[in-house]
Scaffold this motif. Structure first.
Motif, PDB file in Angstrom:
ATOM      1  N   ALA A  58       1.282  -8.062  -0.575  1.00 51.33           N
ATOM      2  CA  ALA A  58      -0.369  -7.501  -0.152  1.00 51.33           C
ATOM      3  C   ALA A  58       0.289  -7.586   1.348  1.00 51.33           C
ATOM      4  O   ALA A  58      -0.364  -6.406   2.159  1.00 51.33           O
ATOM      5  CB  ALA A  58      -1.584  -8.020  -1.224  1.00 51.33           C
ATOM      6  N   TYR A  59       0.105  -8.804   1.774  1.00 50.06           N
ATOM      7  CA  TYR A  59       0.322  -8.984   3.173  1.00 50.06           C
ATOM      8  C   TYR A  59       1.778  -8.707   3.655  1.00 50.06           C
ATOM      9  O   TYR A  59       1.612  -8.278   5.298  1.00 50.06           O
ATOM     10  CB  TYR A  59      -0.545 -10.846   3.543  1.00 50.06           C
ATOM     11  CG  TYR A  59      -1.806 -10.783   2.912  1.00 50.06           C
ATOM     12  CD1 TYR A  59      -3.032 -10.771   3.560  1.00 50.06           C
ATOM     13  CD2 TYR A  59      -1.727 -11.117   1.981  1.00 50.06           C
ATOM     14  CE1 TYR A  59      -4.304 -10.838   2.861  1.00 50.06           C
ATOM     15  CE2 TYR A  59      -3.316 -11.262   0.636  1.00 50.06           C
ATOM     16  CZ  TYR A  59      -4.271 -11.002   1.522  1.00 50.06           C
ATOM     17  OH  TYR A  59      -5.446 -11.581   0.458  1.00 50.06           O
ATOM     18  N   ALA A  60       2.500  -9.118   3.002  1.00 50.23           N
ATOM     19  CA  ALA A  60       3.736  -8.307   3.823  1.00 50.23           C
ATOM     20  C   ALA A  60       3.394  -6.359   4.460  1.00 50.23           C
ATOM     21  O   ALA A  60       4.267  -6.136   4.830  1.00 50.23           O
ATOM     22  CB  ALA A  60       4.887  -8.374   3.720  1.00 50.23           C
ATOM     23  N   LEU A  61       2.982  -5.920   3.253  1.00 49.81           N
ATOM     24  CA  LEU A  61       3.295  -4.464   2.990  1.00 49.81           C
ATOM     25  C   LEU A  61       2.276  -3.782   4.604  1.00 49.81           C
ATOM     26  O   LEU A  61       3.443  -2.823   4.870  1.00 49.81           O
ATOM     27  CB  LEU A  61       2.019  -3.894   1.874  1.00 49.81           C
ATOM     28  CG  LEU A  61       2.726  -2.857   1.242  1.00 49.81           C
ATOM     29  CD1 LEU A  61       3.778  -2.521   0.461  1.00 49.81           C
ATOM     30  CD2 LEU A  61       0.991  -2.716   0.102  1.00 49.81           C
ATOM     31  N   PRO A  62       1.598  -3.959   4.767  1.00 44.74           N
ATOM     32  CA  PRO A  62       0.732  -3.093   5.788  1.00 44.74           C
ATOM     33  C   PRO A  62       2.298  -3.125   7.346  1.00 44.74           C
ATOM     34  O   PRO A  62       2.720  -2.104   7.817  1.00 44.74           O
ATOM     35  CB  PRO A  62       0.251  -3.684   7.020  1.00 44.74           C
ATOM     36  CG  PRO A  62      -0.396  -4.326   6.153  1.00 44.74           C
ATOM     37  CD  PRO A  62       0.402  -4.436   4.949  1.00 44.74           C
ATOM     38  N   SER A 296      -7.411  -5.961  -4.824  1.00 47.08           N
ATOM     39  CA  SER A 296      -6.738  -6.944  -3.185  1.00 47.08           C
ATOM     40  C   SER A 296      -5.279  -6.432  -3.003  1.00 47.08           C
ATOM     41  O   SER A 296      -5.051  -6.839  -1.437  1.00 47.08           O
ATOM     42  CB  SER A 296      -6.629  -8.790  -4.213  1.00 47.08           C
ATOM     43  OG  SER A 296      -5.565  -8.850  -5.826  1.00 47.08           O
ATOM     44  N   SER A 297      -4.210  -6.137  -3.909  1.00 48.99           N
ATOM     45  CA  SER A 297      -3.760  -5.441  -3.296  1.00 48.99           C
ATOM     46  C   SER A 297      -3.571  -3.908  -2.133  1.00 48.99           C
ATOM     47  O   SER A 297      -2.677  -3.920  -1.536  1.00 48.99           O
ATOM     48  CB  SER A 297      -2.750  -4.526  -4.780  1.00 48.99           C
ATOM     49  OG  SER A 297      -2.412  -5.456  -5.474  1.00 48.99           O
ATOM     50  N   TRP A 298      -5.199  -3.469  -1.955  1.00 43.66           N
ATOM     51  CA  TRP A 298      -5.556  -2.589  -0.980  1.00 43.66           C
ATOM     52  C   TRP A 298      -6.225  -3.121  -0.320  1.00 43.66           C
ATOM     53  O   TRP A 298      -5.805  -2.297   0.752  1.00 43.66           O
ATOM     54  CB  TRP A 298      -6.060  -1.426  -1.896  1.00 43.66           C
ATOM     55  CG  TRP A 298      -3.616  -0.683  -3.039  1.00 43.66           C
ATOM     56  CD1 TRP A 298      -4.131  -0.702  -3.457  1.00 43.66           C
ATOM     57  CD2 TRP A 298      -3.708   0.075  -2.326  1.00 43.66           C
ATOM     58  NE1 TRP A 298      -2.947   0.071  -4.338  1.00 43.66           N
ATOM     59  CE2 TRP A 298      -2.860   0.974  -3.196  1.00 43.66           C
ATOM     60  CE3 TRP A 298      -3.655   1.013  -1.008  1.00 43.66           C
ATOM     61  CZ2 TRP A 298      -1.486   2.410  -2.819  1.00 43.66           C
ATOM     62  CZ3 TRP A 298      -2.994   2.167  -0.442  1.00 43.66           C
ATOM     63  CH2 TRP A 298      -1.654   2.435  -0.839  1.00 43.66           C
TER      64      TRP A 298
END
Length: 467
Positions: A58-62, A296-298
């Motif tokens: 989730a935090y690596a996604l951007p 939390s994922s978004w």
């Protein structure tokens, strides 16, 4: 050492059910001491890093989205593929742990997860990354419910909720640590370094194998009577050495009557006294984790794309919500034995529903209002979800406890998969308020299910709840 129960002195009881009951009675007389805490810390360290690995995406996604120019659909796939692996891993690990043992499965899962984290640092495109995330999901989804099963099996009924949930706090602690480190390190080092750091704890598999005994309850249930008695005696000797006092005599243990189709695995979970329990906990797992991961994922992406926060601020806001959730878990751990499992889940999911409904209807117009209300809701839904790791193993007998717990874990993965998908679909239409109202409805369904149909287990020995 005081181990002279009728079953123990016989040395080789013919009836497995009698030995399982006797082992349970011997655990009931063990005072909480450094032995319990040591085992809890070792298994807890494994679970901590599995939680870290789970949320890291989730935090690596951007950063991944920008580097690989991902569409919304590809972004959703990147989130959910790991959850699909966790679903499969939960189903496989439960049956495996009931057949070959709890400790072997836990050690194998942490080793596999560490290897996958290391290989993820080498990925240069979405395809290999998703394949590895699926395999890592198998390990994460497999370890967490089996670890919960193991901790429940070495704990006595008195204040079991507090002991087990203080262990289970390591999971939200891992989520929170992931959030804090991602906020700090991701802008500085990038996503590859984060996954590289996540690979290091794979060496814990060696510590688990060397220092954690197999569950005596499981050994007894599988006909390994001498091993069960020897392992139980070893645990008792360590407890006596630590406490410096002889153990009291165990209470008489009468084995409960099994269902006529015992040892039939999934079929027994869905028949007889266990059918209702299975359906109820599956519904609770699904609702709790649909809400949890739908949010939390978004959240980092919502803060960035809707409210135009930079990466550091978006991760910071998401970290605050994770920290609030951890606080909710701590409150539940300290109060669950007094309040009870059923009431805890009912009121926590009800509180989450109320917070999300108010956010969706009245307070979704700014990043700060989203921060406040999602953090309040996280206090409740994190608290409900952690309680399920305590509650589910209590509902099933030793012969299928890992399978029952893992089935709950598999259903929670359906929630983890569908939550982000539904949120992504609704959010793609621009309706942020509708996202939170939808999540509120799901939380309310979970609250009503617990209030109407859940069975209370507080203060009862495992063999009494589930013979």
């Amino acid at each position: 050492m005081t181990t002279d129960t009728p079953h123990a002195t016989a040395g080789r009881p013919a009836d497995t059910a009698a030995l399982v009951a006797a082992i349970g009675a011997r655990f009931e007389r063990l005072p909480l001491c450094r032995w319990h805490v040591t085992v809890r810390l070792i298994i807890g360290a494994v679970t901590f890093f599995e939680a870290f690995d789970q949320l890291l995406i989730a935090y690596a996604l951007p950063e991944l989205r920008a580097e690989w120019h991902l569409s919304t659909g590809q972004t959703t796939s990147l989130i959910t593929v790991g959850s699909m692996g966790m679903l499969a891993g939960a189903l496989l690990s439960g049956r495996l742990a009931d057949r070959i043992g709890r400790v072997k499965v836990i050690a194998a899962c942490i080793a596999l997860s560490g290897v996958c984290s290391l290989l993820l640092t080498l990925c240069s495109s979405p395809g290999p990354f998703m394949a590895l995330r699926f395999v890592q999901g198998l390990a994460i989804g497999g370890e967490v419910p089996v670890a919960a099963t193991f901790i429940a099996e070495i704990t006595r009924a008195h204040k079991r909720g507090r002991f087990v949930l203080l262990y289970e706090l390591v999971f939200p602690a891992g989520l929170t640590a992931c959030a804090v480190l991602a906020w700090w390190l991701m802008p500085l080092l990038g996503w590859r370094w984060m996954f590289g750091l996540a690979a290091i704890p794979g060496v814990l598999c060696v510590l688990v194998v060397r220092c954690v005994p197999e569950s005596p309850r499981w050994l007894a249930d599988h006909g390994r009577h001498e091993e069960a008695l020897a392992t139980m005696a070893s645990i008792e000797a360590k407890v006596e050495k630590i406490t410096g006092e002889p153990l009291p005599q165990p209470a008489p243990a009468a084995p409960g009557a099994r269902e006529s189709h015992a040892r039939s695995g999934l079929r027994e979970l869905l028949t007889g006294r266990y059918r209702k329990r299975t359906l109820v906990v599956c519904a609770l797992w699904f609702c709790g984790y649909f809400v949890n991961y739908g949010i939390s994922s978004w959240l980092p992406t919502i803060y960035g794309s809707r409210f135009h926060l930079n990466l550091s601020d978006a991760l910071l806001y998401s970290t605050v919500t994770s920290c609030a959730g951890f606080l909710g878990c701590l409150v539940v751990a300290l109060t669950v034995d007094r309040i009870g499992r059923r009431h805890t889940v009912t009121w926590c999911l009800g509180g989450a529903a109320l917070c999300l409904l108010l956010l969706g209807l009245f307070a979704g117009g700014s990043a700060s209002s989203v921060l406040i209300w999602t953090s309040l809701s996280a206090v409740f839904f994190f608290g409900a979800n952690i309680c399920l790791y305590l509650y589910t193993p209590e509902l099933f007998p030793t012969r299928m406890r890992a399978l029952g717990t893992s089935l709950g874990g598999a259903v929670n993965r359906l929630g983890v998969i569908l939550g982000p998908i539904v949120v992504g679909a609704v959010y793609a239409g621009g309706a942020l308020g509708t996202v939170f109202v939808t999540l509120a409805v799901v939380a309310l369904v979970g609250s009503l299910t617990a209030g109407v149909a859940a069975e209370e287990t507080s203060g009862r020995q495992l063999e009494d709840v589930a013979p």
